[in-house]
Design a protein around this motif. Structure first.
Motif, mmCIF file in Angstrom:
data_model
loop_
_atom_site.group_PDB
_atom_site.id
_atom_site.type_symbol
_atom_site.label_atom_id
_atom_site.label_comp_id
_atom_site.label_asym_id
_atom_site.label_seq_id
_atom_site.Cartn_x
_atom_site.Cartn_y
_atom_site.Cartn_z
ATOM 1 N N GLU A 162 -11.850 -38.661 -16.620
ATOM 2 C CA GLU A 162 -10.462 -38.572 -17.074
ATOM 3 C C GLU A 162 -9.978 -37.147 -16.858
ATOM 4 N N LEU A 163 -8.936 -37.014 -16.051
ATOM 5 C CA LEU A 163 -8.308 -35.717 -15.799
ATOM 6 C C LEU A 163 -7.099 -35.599 -16.716
ATOM 7 N N THR A 164 -7.103 -34.596 -17.583
ATOM 8 C CA THR A 164 -5.986 -34.388 -18.499
ATOM 9 C C THR A 164 -5.108 -33.270 -17.966
ATOM 10 N N LEU A 165 -3.865 -33.597 -17.656
ATOM 11 C CA LEU A 165 -2.882 -32.625 -17.178
ATOM 12 C C LEU A 165 -2.073 -32.142 -18.373
ATOM 13 N N GLN A 166 -1.999 -30.824 -18.537
ATOM 14 C CA GLN A 166 -1.236 -30.238 -19.624
ATOM 15 C C GLN A 166 -0.192 -29.287 -19.045
ATOM 16 N N THR A 167 1.071 -29.517 -19.384
ATOM 17 C CA THR A 167 2.135 -28.666 -18.850
ATOM 18 C C THR A 167 3.304 -28.608 -19.819
ATOM 19 N N GLU A 168 4.177 -27.641 -19.607
ATOM 20 C CA GLU A 168 5.397 -27.512 -20.396
ATOM 21 C C GLU A 168 6.600 -27.725 -19.498
ATOM 22 N N VAL A 169 7.660 -28.258 -20.084
ATOM 23 C CA VAL A 169 8.912 -28.478 -19.366
ATOM 24 C C VAL A 169 10.019 -27.768 -20.119
ATOM 25 N N ASN A 170 10.823 -26.984 -19.404
ATOM 26 C CA ASN A 170 11.927 -26.266 -20.038
ATOM 27 C C ASN A 170 12.822 -27.221 -20.830
ATOM 28 N N ASP A 171 13.269 -26.780 -21.976
ATOM 29 C CA ASP A 171 14.177 -27.535 -22.851
ATOM 30 C C ASP A 171 13.501 -28.701 -23.569
ATOM 31 N N VAL A 172 12.185 -28.862 -23.381
ATOM 32 C CA VAL A 172 11.452 -29.882 -24.132
ATOM 33 C C VAL A 172 10.520 -29.156 -25.095
ATOM 34 N N LYS A 173 10.684 -29.423 -26.383
ATOM 35 C CA LYS A 173 9.962 -28.676 -27.413
ATOM 36 C C LYS A 173 8.456 -28.845 -27.287
ATOM 37 N N ASP A 174 7.998 -30.077 -27.138
ATOM 38 C CA ASP A 174 6.560 -30.339 -27.123
ATOM 39 C C ASP A 174 6.004 -30.314 -25.701
ATOM 40 N N ALA A 175 4.782 -29.786 -25.565
ATOM 41 C CA ALA A 175 4.110 -29.778 -24.270
ATOM 42 C C ALA A 175 3.712 -31.206 -23.886
ATOM 43 N N PHE A 176 3.582 -31.445 -22.591
ATOM 44 C CA PHE A 176 3.158 -32.745 -22.085
ATOM 45 C C PHE A 176 1.645 -32.746 -21.883
ATOM 46 N N THR A 177 0.992 -33.770 -22.397
ATOM 47 C CA THR A 177 -0.436 -33.978 -22.166
ATOM 48 C C THR A 177 -0.601 -35.364 -21.561
ATOM 49 N N LEU A 178 -1.042 -35.396 -20.316
ATOM 50 C CA LEU A 178 -1.070 -36.652 -19.565
ATOM 51 C C LEU A 178 -2.508 -36.975 -19.139
ATOM 52 N N PRO A 179 -3.142 -37.974 -19.757
ATOM 53 C CA PRO A 179 -4.493 -38.373 -19.342
ATOM 54 C C PRO A 179 -4.421 -39.265 -18.097
ATOM 55 N N ILE A 180 -5.207 -38.908 -17.079
ATOM 56 C CA ILE A 180 -5.143 -39.609 -15.794
ATOM 57 C C ILE A 180 -6.533 -40.118 -15.416
ATOM 58 N N PRO A 181 -6.715 -41.429 -15.292
ATOM 59 C CA PRO A 181 -8.027 -41.942 -14.875
ATOM 60 C C PRO A 181 -8.258 -41.668 -13.386
ATOM 61 N N VAL A 182 -9.428 -41.160 -13.045
ATOM 62 C CA VAL A 182 -9.748 -40.809 -11.661
ATOM 63 C C VAL A 182 -11.068 -41.468 -11.269
ATOM 64 N N LYS A 183 -11.097 -42.041 -10.070
ATOM 65 C CA LYS A 183 -12.318 -42.682 -9.578
ATOM 66 C C LYS A 183 -12.494 -42.376 -8.099
#
Length: 325
Positions: A162-183
């Motif tokens: 599982e690859l977890t992508l963590q990033t911030e987006v301007n004007d969005v208060k909370d950071a994005f945490t996106l779990p991505i299944p990889v095979k």
């Protein structure tokens, strides 16, 4: 007739098939997508790999091996989602779709692998894909390279994780945490350590390793010494560092997916990991074809009448490597 063309940055990167502006690293990657090709990609269900991808990405797409199910997150009207992904143990490429904002508002991500920080030796890049007129969505291309251990040839990442992508987006208060299944989609991998060396003048070039799947070729090359002189290079110009094309036994030429051109004197030693499209199935050998570009005193690369950068091949440094399945 040949002429010179300017480098606009200290480092300029070109890709074999596609490119766009690289975010967060200070370089440019590849040649720009045309509006026509982008519109065509969007018309074909936003299938980016199919429209602009290299031979390996297209092959993976054709076999239905690039789909990712239900990987998206919406916060405060902004959605991030992964629509395509290809991982073959050598490289990982994925398409990140952005809705409700623009790509420039997305910060360069950090990553976790099964909850642990990504191995520092694995480099990542994020590229924007231009959008066609009237479209509100943006597309980002994320690629990971250097995914094989230099000493052992083993994968630095597991076959499934599982690859977890963590990033911030301007004007969005909370950071994005996106779990991505990889095979890992590679059914087979050829791993060679030919350790072949060729010399010309005081320069030597060695192929340390070669890894091949049906979607990617990775070659590790070490070079030592000053770049050999070449009588074909115009007087007053200097050679760049050494680069490498690959030709298979049928004459099919593979060019690196990404090339970094440095506007300066080449170093005395390099150890490069170079990513290429796949070698055609059944090839009995490949030929490594080293070359340089020619640069004038202002840092301009020589081009031909069509504006294409001129390659100066070094026949004495060519290496023929048997491919054993």
């Amino acid at each position: 007739m040949m002429k010179n063309t300017s480098l606009t940055l200290f480092t300029k990167t070109i890709a074999a098939t596609c490119a766009a502006a690289l975010l967060g690293t200070g370089v440019i990657t590849g040649s720009a997508l045309t509006a026509t090709s982008v519109a065509a990609a969007q018309a074909a269900n936003d299938n980016v790999f199919k429209q602009w991808g290299d031979a390996g990405l297209k092959a993976a797409d054709k076999q239905g091996m690039t789909t990712v199910k239900d990987v998206s997150l919406t916060q405060n009207g902004v959605t991030l989602g992964v629509s395509e992904l290809m991982y073959d143990g050598i490289r990982l490429v994925m398409v990140l779709k952005v809705k409700g904002t623009t790509a420039k508002n997305v910060s360069f991500p950090t990553y976790l692998v099964d909850g642990q920080p990504l191995d520092r030796s694995i480099t990542s890049s994020m590229m924007t894909v231009p959008k066609s007129a009237g479209e509100s969505d943006d597309t980002l291309l994320i690629q990971f390279t250097d995914m094989i251990d230099q000493g052992t040839g083993a994968n630095l990442l597991p076959d499934e994780f599982e690859l977890t992508l963590q990033t911030e987006v301007n004007d969005v208060k909370d950071a994005f945490t996106l779990p991505i299944p990889v095979k890992n989609i590679a059914k087979k991998r050829i791993a060679l350590q030919p350790k072949i060396t060729k010399t010309e003048q005081k320069f030597s070039s060695s192929v340390l390793s070669l890894a091949m799947t049906s979607t990617t070729t990775l070659m590790e090359v070490k070079s030592v010494g000053p770049i050999p002189s070449n009588a074909k290079i115009p007087k007053g110009n200097t050679a760049t560092k050494m680069y490498y094309d690959i030709a298979d036994d049928r004459g099919e030429m593979l060019q690196p997916i990404k090339i970094d051109i440095f506007n300066g004197k080449p170093l005395n030693e390099y150890q490069d990991k170079i990513v290429y499209p796949p070698v055609l199935s059944g090839a009995k050998f490949i030929t490594v074809k080293p070359y340089t570009y020619s640069m004038d005193k202002k840092g301009k690369i020589m081009t031909d009448a069509k504006g294409k950068w001129v390659k100066f091949y070094h026949k004495a440094l060519e290496m023929k490597i048997p491919v054993k399945a």
